[in-house]
Design a protein around this motif. Structure first.
Motif, PDB file in Angstrom:
ATOM      1  N   SER A  68      -4.170  25.732 -29.144  1.00  0.00           N
ATOM      2  CA  SER A  68      -4.512  26.332 -30.440  1.00  0.00           C
ATOM      3  C   SER A  68      -5.042  25.331 -31.475  1.00  0.00           C
ATOM      4  O   SER A  68      -5.360  25.729 -32.601  1.00  0.00           O
ATOM      5  N   ILE A  69      -5.169  24.068 -31.117  1.00  0.00           N
ATOM      6  CA  ILE A  69      -5.715  23.077 -32.054  1.00  0.00           C
ATOM      7  C   ILE A  69      -7.229  23.290 -32.152  1.00  0.00           C
ATOM      8  O   ILE A  69      -7.925  23.278 -31.135  1.00  0.00           O
ATOM      9  N   PRO A  70      -7.738  23.496 -33.355  1.00  0.00           N
ATOM     10  CA  PRO A  70      -9.188  23.683 -33.498  1.00  0.00           C
ATOM     11  C   PRO A  70      -9.946  22.424 -33.055  1.00  0.00           C
ATOM     12  O   PRO A  70      -9.517  21.302 -33.300  1.00  0.00           O
ATOM     13  N   ILE A  71     -11.074  22.661 -32.392  1.00  0.00           N
ATOM     14  CA  ILE A  71     -11.940  21.577 -31.929  1.00  0.00           C
ATOM     15  C   ILE A  71     -13.309  21.769 -32.562  1.00  0.00           C
ATOM     16  O   ILE A  71     -13.872  22.858 -32.531  1.00  0.00           O
ATOM     17  N   MET A  72     -13.816  20.692 -33.147  1.00  0.00           N
ATOM     18  CA  MET A  72     -15.153  20.710 -33.722  1.00  0.00           C
ATOM     19  C   MET A  72     -16.008  19.687 -32.994  1.00  0.00           C
ATOM     20  O   MET A  72     -15.662  18.504 -32.940  1.00  0.00           O
ATOM     21  N   ALA A  73     -17.092  20.152 -32.407  1.00  0.00           N
ATOM     22  CA  ALA A  73     -18.016  19.264 -31.712  1.00  0.00           C
ATOM     23  C   ALA A  73     -18.882  18.539 -32.733  1.00  0.00           C
ATOM     24  O   ALA A  73     -19.450  19.163 -33.622  1.00  0.00           O
ATOM     25  N   VAL A  74     -18.952  17.238 -32.595  1.00  0.00           N
ATOM     26  CA  VAL A  74     -19.848  16.405 -33.403  1.00  0.00           C
ATOM     27  C   VAL A  74     -20.644  15.624 -32.370  1.00  0.00           C
ATOM     28  O   VAL A  74     -20.153  14.648 -31.813  1.00  0.00           O
ATOM     29  N   THR A  75     -21.855  16.081 -32.084  1.00  0.00           N
ATOM     30  CA  THR A  75     -22.516  15.586 -30.889  1.00  0.00           C
ATOM     31  C   THR A  75     -24.032  15.499 -31.014  1.00  0.00           C
ATOM     32  O   THR A  75     -24.627  16.132 -31.889  1.00  0.00           O
ATOM     33  N   ALA A  76     -24.613  14.731 -30.136  1.00  0.00           N
ATOM     34  CA  ALA A  76     -26.067  14.596 -30.082  1.00  0.00           C
ATOM     35  C   ALA A  76     -26.707  15.754 -29.325  1.00  0.00           C
ATOM     36  O   ALA A  76     -27.922  15.910 -29.350  1.00  0.00           O
ATOM     37  N   TYR A  77     -25.913  16.561 -28.643  1.00  0.00           N
ATOM     38  CA  TYR A  77     -26.474  17.737 -27.974  1.00  0.00           C
ATOM     39  C   TYR A  77     -27.086  18.643 -29.030  1.00  0.00           C
ATOM     40  O   TYR A  77     -26.398  19.108 -29.934  1.00  0.00           O
ATOM     41  N   ALA A  78     -28.365  18.885 -28.932  1.00  0.00           N
ATOM     42  CA  ALA A  78     -29.031  19.720 -29.931  1.00  0.00           C
ATOM     43  C   ALA A  78     -30.108  20.593 -29.298  1.00  0.00           C
ATOM     44  O   ALA A  78     -30.931  21.150 -29.992  1.00  0.00           O
ATOM     45  N   GLY A  79     -30.062  20.691 -27.984  1.00  0.00           N
ATOM     46  CA  GLY A  79     -31.061  21.489 -27.289  1.00  0.00           C
ATOM     47  C   GLY A  79     -30.742  22.969 -27.310  1.00  0.00           C
ATOM     48  O   GLY A  79     -29.635  23.388 -27.675  1.00  0.00           O
ATOM     49  N   LYS A  80     -31.707  23.754 -26.894  1.00  0.00           N
ATOM     50  CA  LYS A  80     -31.536  25.199 -26.831  1.00  0.00           C
ATOM     51  C   LYS A  80     -30.385  25.518 -25.870  1.00  0.00           C
ATOM     52  O   LYS A  80     -30.336  25.035 -24.764  1.00  0.00           O
ATOM     53  N   GLY A  81     -29.445  26.276 -26.337  1.00  0.00           N
ATOM     54  CA  GLY A  81     -28.312  26.674 -25.518  1.00  0.00           C
ATOM     55  C   GLY A  81     -27.117  25.742 -25.590  1.00  0.00           C
ATOM     56  O   GLY A  81     -26.031  26.106 -25.135  1.00  0.00           O
ATOM     57  N   ASP A  82     -27.291  24.536 -26.134  1.00  0.00           N
ATOM     58  CA  ASP A  82     -26.170  23.591 -26.196  1.00  0.00           C
ATOM     59  C   ASP A  82     -25.035  24.118 -27.061  1.00  0.00           C
ATOM     60  O   ASP A  82     -23.871  23.991 -26.702  1.00  0.00           O
ATOM     61  N   GLU A  83     -25.373  24.696 -28.217  1.00  0.00           N
ATOM     62  CA  GLU A  83     -24.323  25.214 -29.092  1.00  0.00           C
ATOM     63  C   GLU A  83     -23.521  26.302 -28.381  1.00  0.00           C
ATOM     64  O   GLU A  83     -22.287  26.295 -28.433  1.00  0.00           O
ATOM     65  N   ASP A  84     -24.195  27.189 -27.674  1.00  0.00           N
ATOM     66  CA  ASP A  84     -23.487  28.244 -26.937  1.00  0.00           C
ATOM     67  C   ASP A  84     -22.581  27.659 -25.862  1.00  0.00           C
ATOM     68  O   ASP A  84     -21.451  28.113 -25.688  1.00  0.00           O
ATOM     69  N   ARG A  85     -23.070  26.653 -25.135  1.00  0.00           N
ATOM     70  CA  ARG A  85     -22.256  26.009 -24.089  1.00  0.00           C
ATOM     71  C   ARG A  85     -21.020  25.346 -24.691  1.00  0.00           C
ATOM     72  O   ARG A  85     -19.925  25.424 -24.140  1.00  0.00           O
ATOM     73  N   ILE A  86     -21.191  24.689 -25.839  1.00  0.00           N
ATOM     74  CA  ILE A  86     -20.081  24.000 -26.493  1.00  0.00           C
ATOM     75  C   ILE A  86     -19.048  25.001 -26.997  1.00  0.00           C
ATOM     76  O   ILE A  86     -17.842  24.826 -26.790  1.00  0.00           O
ATOM     77  N   LEU A  87     -19.507  26.061 -27.624  1.00  0.00           N
ATOM     78  CA  LEU A  87     -18.577  27.081 -28.115  1.00  0.00           C
ATOM     79  C   LEU A  87     -17.896  27.805 -26.953  1.00  0.00           C
ATOM     80  O   LEU A  87     -16.707  28.132 -27.033  1.00  0.00           O
TER      81      LEU A  87
END
Length: 114
Positions: A68-87
């Motif tokens: 239950s600990i919130p996780i926030m991605a801070v990353t160089a991934y910025a391609g199409k679909g990366d945000e969806d994969r991370i979430l």
């Protein structure tokens, strides 16, 4: 974060906002420290050597202590679909590098409901 400059910048931003920070030096240590200290938020770089952030995030979600600990991605991934994969891996929020200080602070505050 495995980039010392990015880590220092993140530290400066959050310290200026009166956040208490706990740093870890590698992906394996994230799970151990998180289970031990139960932080309010985990900032996780997803583009790391050895074990990537996707694996770390999923492992944190599989652990009863850290689920239950919130996780926030801070990353160089910025391609199409990366945000969806991370979430989909279990992160609540996503900020791409190079980060905007205002957006970064706003995202942290949103995740923490401040």
């Amino acid at each position: 974060d495995d980039d010392p400059d990015a880590l220092a910048m993140t530290e400066n931003i959050l310290s200026d906002q009166d956040f208490e920070l706990i740093k870890v030096s590698n992906a394996t240590e994230v799970g151990l420290k998180a289970a031990q200290l139960l932080p309010d938020l985990i900032l996780l770089d997803f583009l790391m050597p050895e074990i990537d952030g996707f694996q770390v995030c999923m492992a944190l979600r599989d652990n009863d202590l850290t689920r239950s600990i919130p996780i926030m991605a801070v990353t160089a991934y910025a391609g199409k679909g990366d945000e969806d994969r991370i979430l989909s891996a279990g992160a609540e929020a996503y900020v791409s590098k190079p980060i905007s200080v205002a957006k970064f602070i706003e995202s942290v505050q949103q995740v923490l409901h401040r």
